[in-house]
Motif scaffolding. Structure first.
Motif, PDB file in Angstrom:
ATOM      1  N   LEU A   5     -28.701  -4.046  25.827  1.00 12.98           N
ATOM      2  CA  LEU A   5     -29.632  -3.848  26.932  1.00 12.98           C
ATOM      3  C   LEU A   5     -28.941  -3.168  28.116  1.00 12.98           C
ATOM      4  N   GLY A   6     -27.667  -3.490  28.313  1.00 16.34           N
ATOM      5  CA  GLY A   6     -26.914  -2.836  29.386  1.00 16.34           C
ATOM      6  C   GLY A   6     -26.730  -1.351  29.127  1.00 16.34           C
ATOM      7  N   ILE A   7     -26.412  -1.006  27.884  1.00 18.16           N
ATOM      8  CA  ILE A   7     -26.267   0.416  27.540  1.00 18.16           C
ATOM      9  C   ILE A   7     -27.591   1.150  27.744  1.00 18.16           C
ATOM     10  N   ILE A   8     -28.684   0.526  27.294  1.00 14.92           N
ATOM     11  CA  ILE A   8     -30.001   1.162  27.418  1.00 14.92           C
ATOM     12  C   ILE A   8     -30.365   1.346  28.890  1.00 14.92           C
ATOM     13  N   GLU A  24     -24.591  13.192  30.318  1.00 19.17           N
ATOM     14  CA  GLU A  24     -23.247  13.607  29.897  1.00 19.17           C
ATOM     15  C   GLU A  24     -23.233  13.982  28.426  1.00 19.17           C
ATOM     16  N   LEU A  25     -23.963  13.206  27.608  1.00 13.23           N
ATOM     17  CA  LEU A  25     -24.019  13.474  26.172  1.00 13.23           C
ATOM     18  C   LEU A  25     -24.563  14.866  25.904  1.00 13.23           C
ATOM     19  N   TYR A  26     -25.681  15.219  26.565  1.00 12.58           N
ATOM     20  CA  TYR A  26     -26.310  16.511  26.287  1.00 12.58           C
ATOM     21  C   TYR A  26     -25.561  17.683  26.910  1.00 12.58           C
ATOM     22  N   ALA A  37     -21.752   9.171  21.416  1.00 11.88           N
ATOM     23  CA  ALA A  37     -22.536   9.124  20.181  1.00 11.88           C
ATOM     24  C   ALA A  37     -22.664   7.697  19.671  1.00 11.88           C
ATOM     25  N   LEU A  38     -21.614   6.898  19.874  1.00 16.01           N
ATOM     26  CA  LEU A  38     -21.666   5.495  19.467  1.00 16.01           C
ATOM     27  C   LEU A  38     -22.725   4.746  20.281  1.00 16.01           C
ATOM     28  N   ARG A  39     -22.802   5.049  21.584  1.00 14.53           N
ATOM     29  CA  ARG A  39     -23.861   4.450  22.403  1.00 14.53           C
ATOM     30  C   ARG A  39     -25.239   4.803  21.840  1.00 14.53           C
ATOM     31  N   GLU A  40     -25.410   6.066  21.518  1.00 17.70           N
ATOM     32  CA  GLU A  40     -26.708   6.512  21.004  1.00 17.70           C
ATOM     33  C   GLU A  40     -27.052   5.805  19.698  1.00 17.70           C
ATOM     34  N   PHE A  41     -26.085   5.690  18.793  1.00 14.47           N
ATOM     35  CA  PHE A  41     -26.319   5.034  17.502  1.00 14.47           C
ATOM     36  C   PHE A  41     -26.685   3.562  17.695  1.00 14.47           C
ATOM     37  N   LEU A  42     -25.963   2.867  18.565  1.00 16.87           N
ATOM     38  CA  LEU A  42     -26.210   1.445  18.779  1.00 16.87           C
ATOM     39  C   LEU A  42     -27.599   1.187  19.358  1.00 16.87           C
ATOM     40  N   THR A  43     -28.012   2.004  20.300  1.00 15.33           N
ATOM     41  CA  THR A  43     -29.256   1.715  21.024  1.00 15.33           C
ATOM     42  C   THR A  43     -30.491   2.284  20.359  1.00 15.33           C
ATOM     43  N   THR A  44     -30.335   3.173  19.396  1.00 18.68           N
ATOM     44  CA  THR A  44     -31.513   3.739  18.725  1.00 18.68           C
ATOM     45  C   THR A  44     -31.553   3.312  17.266  1.00 18.68           C
ATOM     46  N   ARG A  45     -30.681   3.877  16.452  1.00 19.26           N
ATOM     47  CA  ARG A  45     -30.771   3.621  15.012  1.00 19.26           C
ATOM     48  C   ARG A  45     -30.500   2.149  14.687  1.00 19.26           C
TER      49      ARG A  45
END
Length: 780
Positions: free
Chosen positions: A631-634, A643-645, A736-744
């Protein structure tokens, strides 16, 4: 012993046996009767969850009964599924009496299905104004219905105001379907349109809305349904000769009428809705036998039965005002039920009127027989003795023949003279993908999945060749989105609302077109990683999207470091080829609808809802610490996604895990590219490592694989090398790890509450291990 039923959402024989073993252990019984079943688990998606076996219900044949109805004519024998002794015998006796007297006349009077949303307004006046406005929108309401169904037709809009609350009874005709799901979808579309149309109208806009306010009478006995009808309204009548009453029913017409008057008085004192003897017995027995919705038995069994003298004859009539039946959809497609519907001449489109008349005719036969048994004292003695706006010709497995494949192979192989001589099909592969299962939840009339074929063809001017292929038949992306919605609807209103708002713009939309587009590419960096493609079929009219590819056999080797290295080097060629060319990729359009960069941050409510639901239902998977971390990452997504994009992006597989990878004779092959998109190349690295590394992976392991990948990407071209050198490769991995954890991972976790993913517990432990390793280096 676990208290969680294993194999949730898995439709395989292995999962069925796993559940059976769990039930045996939990109950302490052998359950030998469930050891075998005639049902194929894969064919039960949408019919039952946690499938463990089948219960045999005896089916007896009642009749024949002579019909002289509108849709039902001739002698009909009814299959009655029941465990009640004397039911079949009594129905058969009534059928014999009716037949000997000239048969039963039957007629469908109407077919209706209702849904009744409820609206709350600030005051009475607003509710009344809304009612007037709604009547003026009738044409637009019809338009909304046509958007979601080619079968449903809105025939009435009936408002009922109580103070500031307004219930609106929408009445539809639903052709050959029972129509509950169809009318729900149509009414939901209307309600969505109403919400949008009145978004700026403070003087008309409802304050709150319920899709069903309990006025429709769904699966309930109501006076409104009795009067107005819900389902098929059907009637039956017969004229029984005195000699037949005496010979077959063992009584006299006068005695029948007298007893009828007495029982009507008893029903009135008891507050019975309608009046009948036991029509529900026929309704239940035919419902079970033919795959109808058994939850509708009690409302469908409501009847008005009447007996009267006409000269020397006894006239018997029955009305079933609420017969909720269909001959397409639901359980009517199950093999036994389909066979029995077929024997009645009612299977499929065009069969519902005939079926309704058959139910009414046999219900009348049973009521006549039962009443005569009560009158003559036979009743106790007898019992002592004895579930699109156009028609689509959906692709079916049997269509994978020479006629279909020849033009596909001829075009795919660039050989107009190619001739397909023979196509041999093998059984459909088990475990053919989560996307196929999700698509089947939304649309079960067409076949999807992996279908092994052995095809023999002769090239133009050549000698015959025989090749083992797989026909990968893809569900539409829209079906996948709808299937996910169906799963998530079981996860509570917060998750369902969030998916309804953000899901259609997620990565699954147009997945079917995306994968076919990938196989059309000619860049060797990509084609060297793909299975060999022999041809593509893209037919929008049939919603048929097929890839003919080589049949792969993975060597089954362990995911040791050298195997992971090989996959990273192979996919790095794709990453390096398009690195930094993300705008060109998007401009080309072949990836179709790719979510906009801001979508992840904008859809924050969806990812938060998924995490909260999974944490509440699966605390062993997402404990409070993990929940808080996600929830904190989101919460910070709006910042870190920028930054990712900003980092170099490329074409990525976006689903790179062992389910979609084969290593054969040292060759790495990646398939299932339906989620291919533009993203950080490290996103594929994250997913591969999360699926393949053990939960005790070390920082040195991660360093090693990131180095292997970065060097392989840089080796593709000087331009790629410059981009790799010019950015913080490790920082890209962490984003990318943040993105994977919070979406997939969040989507997997929420889905796991309804459909067990055997890989998820280990994947979750490894994914969080990867996160903590980065945190330990103070780089997260």
């Amino acid at each position: 012993m676990t208290d969680v039923i294993p194999g949730r959402g898995q439709y395989t024989e292995a999962a069925r046996r796993q559940r059976l073993a769990w039930l045996r252990e939990r109950s302490g019984t052998e359950l030998e009767s469930l050891e075998t079943t005639g049902l194929n688990a894969q064919n039960l998606v949408g019919n039952v969850e946690n499938f463990v076996g089948s219960v045999e219900v005896p089916v007896g044949l009642a009749g024949p009964l002579l019909f002289v109805g509108d849709a039902a004519r001739g002698n009909v024998t009814a299959p009655l599924a029941t465990t009640e002794g004397a039911l079949v015998a009594s129905a058969s006796r009534g059928a014999r009496a009716l037949t000997q007297s000239g048969g039963v006349v039957t007629k469908v009077l109407a077919q209706r299905m209702t849904r009744a949303p409820a609206f709350e307004f600030p005051d009475i006046a607003t509710a009344q104004r809304f009612t007037g406005w709604l009547h003026e929108q009738r044409g637009r309401l019809d338009e909304q219905v046509r958007l979601v169904s080619r079968h449903a037709r809105l025939v009435d809009v009936d408002p009922y105001q109580i103070g500031r609350h307004l219930h609106v009874r929408f009445v539809f005709e639903t052709a050959d379907a029972a129509g509950q799901n169809m009318t729900t979808a149509a009414t939901w579309q209307i309600c969505r349109w109403l919400t949008d149309a009145l978004a700026g109208e403070d003087g008309l806009r409802p304050r709150a809305m319920l899709l069903e306010g309990n006025l429709s009478g769904d699966k309930k006995v109501t006076a409104a349904s009795l009067l107005s009808g819900r389902g098929t309204r059907v009637t039956a009548e017969c004229r029984l000769r005195r000699d037949v009453v005496a010979a077959v029913l063992k009584t006299a017409p006068e005695a029948m009428v007298k007893s009828h008057v007495t029982t009507v008085l008893g029903a009135q004192q008891g507050g019975t809705t309608g009046y009948g003897v036991n029509a529900a017995n026929i309704v239940a027995a035919l419902f079970v036998a033919t795959g109808q919705d058994v939850a509708c038995v009690h409302e469908s069994g409501v009847s008005i039965f009447s007996l009267e003298m006409d000269g020397d004859d006894l006239v018997a009539t029955i009305l079933l005002p609420n017969l909720v039946v269909g001959t397409v959809g639901g359980g009517t497609a199950l093999p036994h039920q389909r066979d029995l519907l077929t024997t009645l001449g009612c299977a499929g489109a065009g069969g519902v009127r005939r079926f309704a008349e058959i139910v009414a005719g046999f219900a009348l036969a049973l009521d006549v027989s039962t009443m005569s048994a009560v009158v003559s004292g036979q009743f106790a003695e007898a019992h002592q003795r004895l579930g699109r706006a156009r028609r689509v010709d959906f692709l079916q497995a049997g269509d994978l023949d020479a006629a279909l494949l020849q033009p596909v192979l001829a075009q795919g192989l660039g050989d107009p003279g190619l001739h397909v001589a023979r196509v041999k099909q093998a059984p459909q592969l088990v475990g053919d993908g989560i996307s196929s299962e999700l698509g089947a939840l939304a649309e079960r009339r067409k076949v999807t999945g992996l279908h092994p074929l052995t095809v023999t063809w002769t090239p133009g001017g050549g000698t015959p060749v025989t090749v083992d292929l797989v026909a990968k038949i893809k569900p539409r992306g829209e079906d996948i989105v709808a299937g996910i919605a169906k799963v998530l609807s079981l996860c509570g209103p917060e998750v369902h609302r969030a998916w309804s708002r953000w899901g259609p713009d997620a990565e699954f939309t147009d997945a079917h077109r995306r994968e076919l587009s990938v196989y059309r590419r000619t860049e060797s960096a990509l084609t060297d990683l793909l299975p060999r493609c022999y041809g593509l079929l893209e037919d929008d009219e049939r919603e048929a999207y097929v890839i003919l590819m080589e049949r792969l056999r993975d060597d089954g080797g362990p995911w040791a470091h050298n195997r992971i290295d090989a996959v990273l080097r192979a996919v790095a060629r794709v990453h390096g080829h398009w690195l930094g060319h993300d705008q060109d990729l998007l401009a080309d359009g072949w990836l179709h609808r790719v979510p906009e960069p801001a979508h992840l941050a904008k859809s924050r409510e969806l990812w938060e809802a998924l995490v909260r639901h999974a944490a509440a239902d699966l605390p062993g998977l997402l404990d409070p610490r993990r929940e808080g971390l996600l929830l904190g990452i989101i919460e910070e997504a709006e910042h870190w996604t920028q930054e990712l994009y900003a980092l170099p992006r490329t074409l990525i597989h976006n689903d790179l895990n062992p389910r979609n990878i084969a290593v054969q004779d040292g060759r790495v092959v990646a398939y299932d590219w339906e989620l291919a998109t533009v993203g950080l190349p490290q996103r594929d690295v994250v997913e591969l490592l999360a699926f393949t590394l053990p939960p005790d992976a070390t920082a040195a392991d991660v360093d090693r694989f990131l180095t292997v990948h970065a060097r392989a990407v840089a080796a593709v071209s000087p331009a790629a090398a410059a981009l790799v050198a010019g950015c913080d490769w490790r920082r890209g991995y962490r984003l990318a790890l943040r993105e994977f954890l919070t979406t997939r991972l969040a989507l997997y976790a929420a889905g796991h509450t309804q459909r067990e993913f055997g890989f998820l517990p280990r994947l979750t432990r490894t994914a969080f291990r990867l996160w903590h390793l980065e945190q330990a280096q103070d780089g997260g």
